[in-house]
Design an enzyme around this catalytic site. Structure first.
Site, mmCIF file in Angstrom:
data_model
loop_
_atom_site.group_PDB
_atom_site.id
_atom_site.type_symbol
_atom_site.label_atom_id
_atom_site.label_comp_id
_atom_site.label_asym_id
_atom_site.label_seq_id
_atom_site.Cartn_x
_atom_site.Cartn_y
_atom_site.Cartn_z
ATOM 1 N N HIS A 52 -9.534 -4.065 9.910
ATOM 2 C CA HIS A 52 -9.496 -3.832 8.262
ATOM 3 C C HIS A 52 -9.852 -4.951 7.706
ATOM 4 O O HIS A 52 -10.065 -4.935 6.397
ATOM 5 C CB HIS A 52 -7.780 -3.262 7.997
ATOM 6 C CG HIS A 52 -7.739 -1.953 7.828
ATOM 7 N ND1 HIS A 52 -8.400 -1.076 7.298
ATOM 8 C CD2 HIS A 52 -6.813 -1.211 8.211
ATOM 9 C CE1 HIS A 52 -8.093 0.264 7.299
ATOM 10 N NE2 HIS A 52 -6.705 0.198 7.991
ATOM 11 N N GLU A 58 0.814 -1.229 0.067
ATOM 12 C CA GLU A 58 -0.065 0.197 0.053
ATOM 13 C C GLU A 58 0.796 1.247 0.108
ATOM 14 O O GLU A 58 1.881 1.233 0.698
ATOM 15 C CB GLU A 58 -0.946 0.009 1.482
ATOM 16 C CG GLU A 58 -1.821 1.064 1.131
ATOM 17 C CD GLU A 58 -2.880 1.193 2.417
ATOM 18 O OE1 GLU A 58 -2.764 0.372 3.281
ATOM 19 O OE2 GLU A 58 -3.928 2.006 2.144
ATOM 20 N N ALA A 99 1.714 -0.302 10.901
ATOM 21 C CA ALA A 99 1.838 -1.621 10.443
ATOM 22 C C ALA A 99 0.652 -1.587 9.057
ATOM 23 O O ALA A 99 0.177 -0.559 8.808
ATOM 24 C CB ALA A 99 0.883 -2.164 11.689
ATOM 25 N N MET A 100 0.461 -2.819 8.586
ATOM 26 C CA MET A 100 -0.149 -2.780 7.292
ATOM 27 C C MET A 100 -1.034 -4.227 7.514
ATOM 28 O O MET A 100 -0.630 -5.290 7.932
ATOM 29 C CB MET A 100 0.789 -3.046 6.419
ATOM 30 C CG MET A 100 0.175 -3.388 4.863
ATOM 31 S SD MET A 100 -0.869 -1.952 4.365
ATOM 32 C CE MET A 100 -1.891 -2.634 3.363
ATOM 33 N N GLU A 117 -5.592 -2.897 12.623
ATOM 34 C CA GLU A 117 -5.203 -3.900 11.368
ATOM 35 C C GLU A 117 -5.999 -5.033 11.300
ATOM 36 O O GLU A 117 -6.535 -5.298 10.148
ATOM 37 C CB GLU A 117 -3.592 -4.350 11.336
ATOM 38 C CG GLU A 117 -2.580 -3.075 11.308
ATOM 39 C CD GLU A 117 -2.676 -1.827 10.516
ATOM 40 O OE1 GLU A 117 -3.346 -2.087 9.430
ATOM 41 O OE2 GLU A 117 -2.347 -0.874 10.965
HETATM 42 N N1 BES Z 1 -3.080 0.672 5.805
HETATM 43 C C1 BES Z 1 -2.556 1.442 6.802
HETATM 44 C C2 BES Z 1 -0.834 1.484 6.345
HETATM 45 C C3 BES Z 1 -0.322 2.111 5.461
HETATM 46 C C4 BES Z 1 -0.366 3.652 5.553
HETATM 47 C C5 BES Z 1 0.154 1.804 4.288
HETATM 48 C C6 BES Z 1 0.176 4.265 4.615
HETATM 49 C C7 BES Z 1 0.740 2.400 3.301
HETATM 50 C C8 BES Z 1 0.836 3.844 3.351
HETATM 51 C C9 BES Z 1 -2.674 0.996 8.158
HETATM 52 O O1 BES Z 1 -3.850 0.290 8.409
HETATM 53 C C10 BES Z 1 -2.535 2.154 9.158
HETATM 54 O O2 BES Z 1 -3.496 3.020 8.891
HETATM 55 N N2 BES Z 1 -1.697 2.085 10.028
HETATM 56 C C11 BES Z 1 -1.411 3.103 10.889
HETATM 57 C C12 BES Z 1 -1.680 2.880 12.294
HETATM 58 C C13 BES Z 1 -3.162 2.904 12.707
HETATM 59 C C14 BES Z 1 -3.473 2.448 14.063
HETATM 60 C C15 BES Z 1 -3.893 4.285 12.531
HETATM 61 C C16 BES Z 1 0.011 3.512 10.645
HETATM 62 O O3 BES Z 1 0.632 2.723 10.174
HETATM 63 O O4 BES Z 1 0.443 4.594 11.276
HETATM 64 ZN ZN ZN Z 2 -5.338 1.741 8.537
#
Ligand code: BES
Ligand code: ZN
Length: 901
Positions: free
Chosen positions: A311, A127, A272-273, A308
């Site tokens: 999601h 992503e 995280a992803m 995560e």
């Molecule tokens: N989908 C995102 C990770 C992501 C963010 C991938 C930007 C690629 C680009 C993941 O679900 C996410 O939102 N992670 C957050 C933490 C969350 C608890 C808000 C992060 O990585 O900061």
């Molecule tokens: Zn997210």
């Protein structure tokens, strides 16, 4: 590395459906750090709803070796960085097979997007647009395919081979140049967009647990970490189990896979992803032991693991049609993880503390964004680099928009709305409109359904709305009239139409009694009658509400629970705020009253030239709150935390950050001294004994005790009194958990106690092999209150520390963002040296990791609101960066927007 001078703008209005679908993908990897070979066999079909056209595939930093259509060579060309196969449009209707062979170089991938190497192996991050750095593809979220993945690698170096879904087969292969090789074959039955693809090949160990869910199905949960870290995985596993249970209980959303894996990796751009069935995590959000992780770290793990995992339904089962819809999954999933953390916290007080923390974050990071050069709607209209739009607006404000829907339809109505959303769209790629429509349709008689098109302005209009409220009591008629006006943000370029604003209120008598809230024209036997709170819904630029049977002149308690992401001017004076601080039954507005009392004093001090003494009514109010017999420690700690410097800067334009810092620091010192005995009491009264537990009650006590210790050191050091600094040093040395140890260390460092240096040294010695603890050690020094430029000197020295590296995102962030974003009092200097430091590191980081550089670059976003000479000097630094011809598209977009003001 590929460099664009400037990336073309992508517009939401230009969306068109893909010209081809990819129904299934068969991927085979020969993993080698220097040169990994990828065979990508796809079943492709023309989208008959779209005019025939060549097949155009995304690809970036790849070496193409072969292209076959139906197993025969075809001609192809490269155009605008895409692989174009003209003949695809001439194929007969129906599916065809497209096979692509290419190689890539994981060990050269310092951007950490696509396939890269980190200490123990290979990892992916796809992503938003990383899959195109692995192979050629229609790398857009509305193209969903079923993946089968074969991984081949050296067995000794990469004993664990993982991908999405279920393991079909594994076994040994022939010898390779580095010894015996092996393979694993995975199949994910759920069609998914390419951004959810993942693979891992590494030397890892696993904690696993079998669970049986409500629905009676068995699942295997696994947490993979590098050798030696297994004893730090218990909390992540518990958080995962709790997440599975919670989503099934609250939303009836079960785990849909036999196996669910979490893998921790040290080098990771984000937190995280959510890759389907194979979440990849920054170690920061997996690893915890009482000795190495703080209460805050524990809470972070719970919320990110939850996020995560959630999601899996909100993002993976239903995904985004295009990246403009990002908040569809992120805003909604943040809302869900916030609710999860609240439900886990348990008590009403602990829930309120979580809400206060979330609002604090929104105000500190999202409000400034909404007022600055990167302001954008929750559903943006255009972008140059999508990675720049994983923002507080899309996430935190997006979550507030979902929360408002929840408020408007009620808890049960919202659950019904979610059910309808999945009934309609499971397996599809959809839009924010689709979501809002489903919630409204499931609640046809709600205020949301009644106002939906207007409500959706929350998705399309940027800027923080400002509310002004004024109340008038009429004693003879025993009525209270509340007038509320809404206006768009003054800085927003476009005119704003009124929003739908859920406005939760109550009325408090001057004797502290919560008064019943009865609206005019409302029968005395209405269901709401006699209740002491009320949800008003504002839809007009101005609204008036008249309350009847009000016995005494009330103090209004407005925007309870922070029922909408707005700024509110309520005209309340100190006397009103003191009443709310003492008596408000809503913990959010009660906390807010304390913040406002502090804010008024800080703003007055910053605006005047004479340093004022802190007044007795304020210190007495804080004392009685601190000593309150019934309130929880965590709540007290929130009230006693002063508004942050960045929040203050937003209210003081033009802002002078060192001055704001000095004013706030002075107020802290005064609170430290005026309440000295009370801090001593608080420190002693909030010691937690027994084995460490991260629960909110114990964490709250530790946090208040640590604040007390910090205050006591702050008060002692200038007087040369070494008793408390001595105790802090001892505690730093002897503590049995990281919360207390780091609390003691920061009390010393933040008060510049003579003990700080030996304590830092000792701490480093103790944790030299704990990367995440060393990150905190860097951050603590980078965020210390500035005195005579010493903190800046220290930050520069730390760049040369043997443990420092720009290549590890956590380490780079700790020092660079720690200093430039989280230490405004030190960063903004009369000699502009902080800005030079910023510019140099934006440029240096951009050559290594453009995503990280672009995020770091945003620490100067608010240059335009600075007072001189900071403003001109900051602008000059941005101009210097912008003048570099070979910036990444991401950094280019940030500096261009910053200068467009
Ligand atoms: N989908 C995102 C990770 C992501 C963010 C991938 C930007 C690629 C680009 C993941 O679900 C996410 O939102 N992670 C957050 C933490 C969350 C608890 C808000 C992060 O990585 O900061
Ligand atoms: Zn997210």
């Amino acid at each position: 590395m590929m460099r664009e001078g400037s990336s073309p703008m992508i517009h939401r209005a230009d969306y068109t459906a893909p010209a081809y679908w990819i129904r299934s993908v068969d991927l085979a990897f020969d993993l080698d750090p220097a040169k990994t070979m990828v065979i990508n066999r796809m079943r492709v079909e023309r989208n008959i709803d779209v005019a025939p056209q060549p097949l155009r595939l995304h690809g970036e930093d790849l070496n193409l070796t072969r292209v076959l259509v139906n197993d025969a060579s075809v001609s192809f060309r490269h155009e605008h960085g895409m692989l174009v196969i003209d003949s695809a449009q001439d194929l007969p209707a129906g599916e065809f097979t497209l096979e692509i062979r290419n190689t890539c170089a994981p060990e050269k991938n310092t951007q950490l997007s696509g396939l890269y190497t980190s200490a123990s192996g290979f990892f992916t991050q796809c992503e938003a647009e990383g899959f195109r750095r692995i192979t050629y593809f229609l790398d857009r979220p509305d193209v969903m395919a079923v993946y089968t993945v074969t991984l081949r690698a050296t067995k000794a170096a990469y004993p664990v081979l993982l991908s999405n879904g279920n393991l079909l087969e594994q076994g040994d292969l022939d010898n390779g140049p580095n010894g015996p090789r092996h393979f694993a074959k995975w199949h994910d039955p759920f069609p998914k967009p390419s951004y959810l693809f993942a693979l891992v090949a590494a030397d890892l160990v696993v904690r696993q647990q079998q669970i049986r869910t409500r629905s009676g199905n068995d699942h295997l949960l696994q947490v993979y970490v590098k050798r030696g870290d297994l004893d730090k995985t218990e909390h992540a596993m518990n958080s995962l189990i709790a997440s599975v249970i919670w989503d099934e209980a609250r939303f009836k959303l079960p785990l849909d896979l036999e196996r669910f894996m979490i893998v921790a990796v040290e080098d990771f751009n984000m937190g995280a992803m959510e890759n389907k069935g194979l979440n990849i995590f920054n170690t920061k959000f997996v690893l915890a032991s009482p000795a190495t992780a703080t209460d805050e770290n524990y809470a972070g793990i719970e919320s990110v693991v939850g996020h995560e995992y959630f999601h899996n339904w909100t993002g993976n089962r239903i995904t985004c049609r295009d990246w403009f819809q990002l908040s569809l999954k992120e805003g909604l999933t943040v809302f869900r993880d916030q609710e999860f953390s609240m439900d886990m916290a348990g008590s009403a007080s602990a829930r309120a503390v979580k809400r206060i923390e979330d609002v604090r974050k929104l105000r500190e990071v999202q409000f400034p964004e909404d007022a600055g050069p990167m302001a954008h709607p929750v559903r943006p209209d255009s972008y140059a680099e999508i990675n720049n739009f994983y923002t507080p607006t899309v996430y935190e404000k997006g979550a507030e928009v979902v929360r408002m829907m929840h408020t408007l339809v009620g808890r049960e109505g919202f659950a019904n709305g979610m059910a309808l959303y999945f009934e309609r769209f499971d397996g599809q790629a959809v839009t924010c409109d689709d979501f809002a429509q489903a919630i409204a349709d499931a609640n046809p008689h709600s205020e949301l359904a009644r106002t939906l098109p207007q409500f959706e302005r929350w998705y399309s209009q940027a800027g923080t709305p400002r509310l002004t409220a004024r109340g008038r009591y009429d004693a003879p008629s025993r009525t209270y009239t509340l007038g509320v006006e809404q206006a768009g943000a003054p800085a927003s370029h476009t005119t704003q139409e009124p929003f739908v604003i859920p406005f939760a209120i109550g009325l408090i008598g001057r004797d502290g009694r919560a008064l019943p809230v009865q609206l005019e024209d409302e029968p005395a036997d209405a269901p709401e009658a006699g209740k002491t709170d009320r949800l008003l819904v504002l839809t007009e630029a101005r609204s008036f509400f008249t309350f009847v049977n009000v016995d005494v002149e009330p103090v209004p308690s407005l925007l309870r629970g922070f029922s909408a992401p707005v700024m509110l001017a309520d005209g309340l004076d100190d006397a009103d705020l003191l009443i709310l601080l003492q008596h408000d039954t809503d913990p959010f507005t009660r906390w807010e009253a304390g913040q406002r009392l502090a804010l008024n004093r800080l703003l007055a001090a910053a605006r005047s030239n004479v340093p004022a003494e802190l007044d007795t009514p304020f210190t007495e109010a804080m004392r009685s709150l601190l000593r309150h017999p019934a309130l929880d420690a965590a709540f007290k700690d929130q009230v006693l935390t002063l508004p942050s410097e960045s929040y203050l800067a937003e209210q003081l334009v033009p802002a002078d950050p060192p001055r704001i810092h000095a004013v706030r620091q002075r107020m802290l010192a005064q609170m430290a001294s005026a309440l000295r005995v009370d801090w001593e009491w608080a420190f002693d009264a909030h010691q937690v004994s027994g084995p460490y537990s991260p629960d909110s009650l114990s964490a709250g006590k530790r946090s208040l005790a640590n604040r007390a210790l910090a205050m006591l050191c702050l008060d002692s050091v200038p007087r040369g009194d070494t008793v408390w600094p001595g105790r802090a040093y001892q505690r730093m040395n002897d503590a049995t958990n990281m919360t207390d140890r780091l609390g003691a260390l920061s009390a010393l460092v933040y008060s510049h106690a003579p003990h700080a240096e030996p304590a830092l040294h000792r701490f480093h010695e103790l944790f030299r092999n704990e990367a995440l603890v060393i990150d905190s050690w860097f951050k603590l020094q980078a965020t210390a209150p500035e005195v005579d430029g010493k903190v800046f000197e220290r930050a520069k020295q730390l760049l040369k520390h043997p443990d420092f590296s720009l290549r590890n995102p956590n380490r780079a962030r700790s020092l660079l963002s720690g200093f430039c974003t989280n230490n405004p009092g030190a960063f903004h200097r009369l000699d502009a040296a902080g800005y030079v430091f910023w510019a140099e590191h934006v440029i240096e980081l951009d050559a290594i990791n453009p995503q990280l550089a672009a995020r770091f670059a945003r620490s100067l976003d608010r240059w335009n609101q600075l007072a001189e000479p900071y403003r001109s000097a900051a602008r000059e630094a941005i101009v210097r960066v912008a003048a570099k011809p070979d910036l990444s598209g991401g950094v280019r977009e940030i500096v261009t927007n910053a200068l467009a003001l």
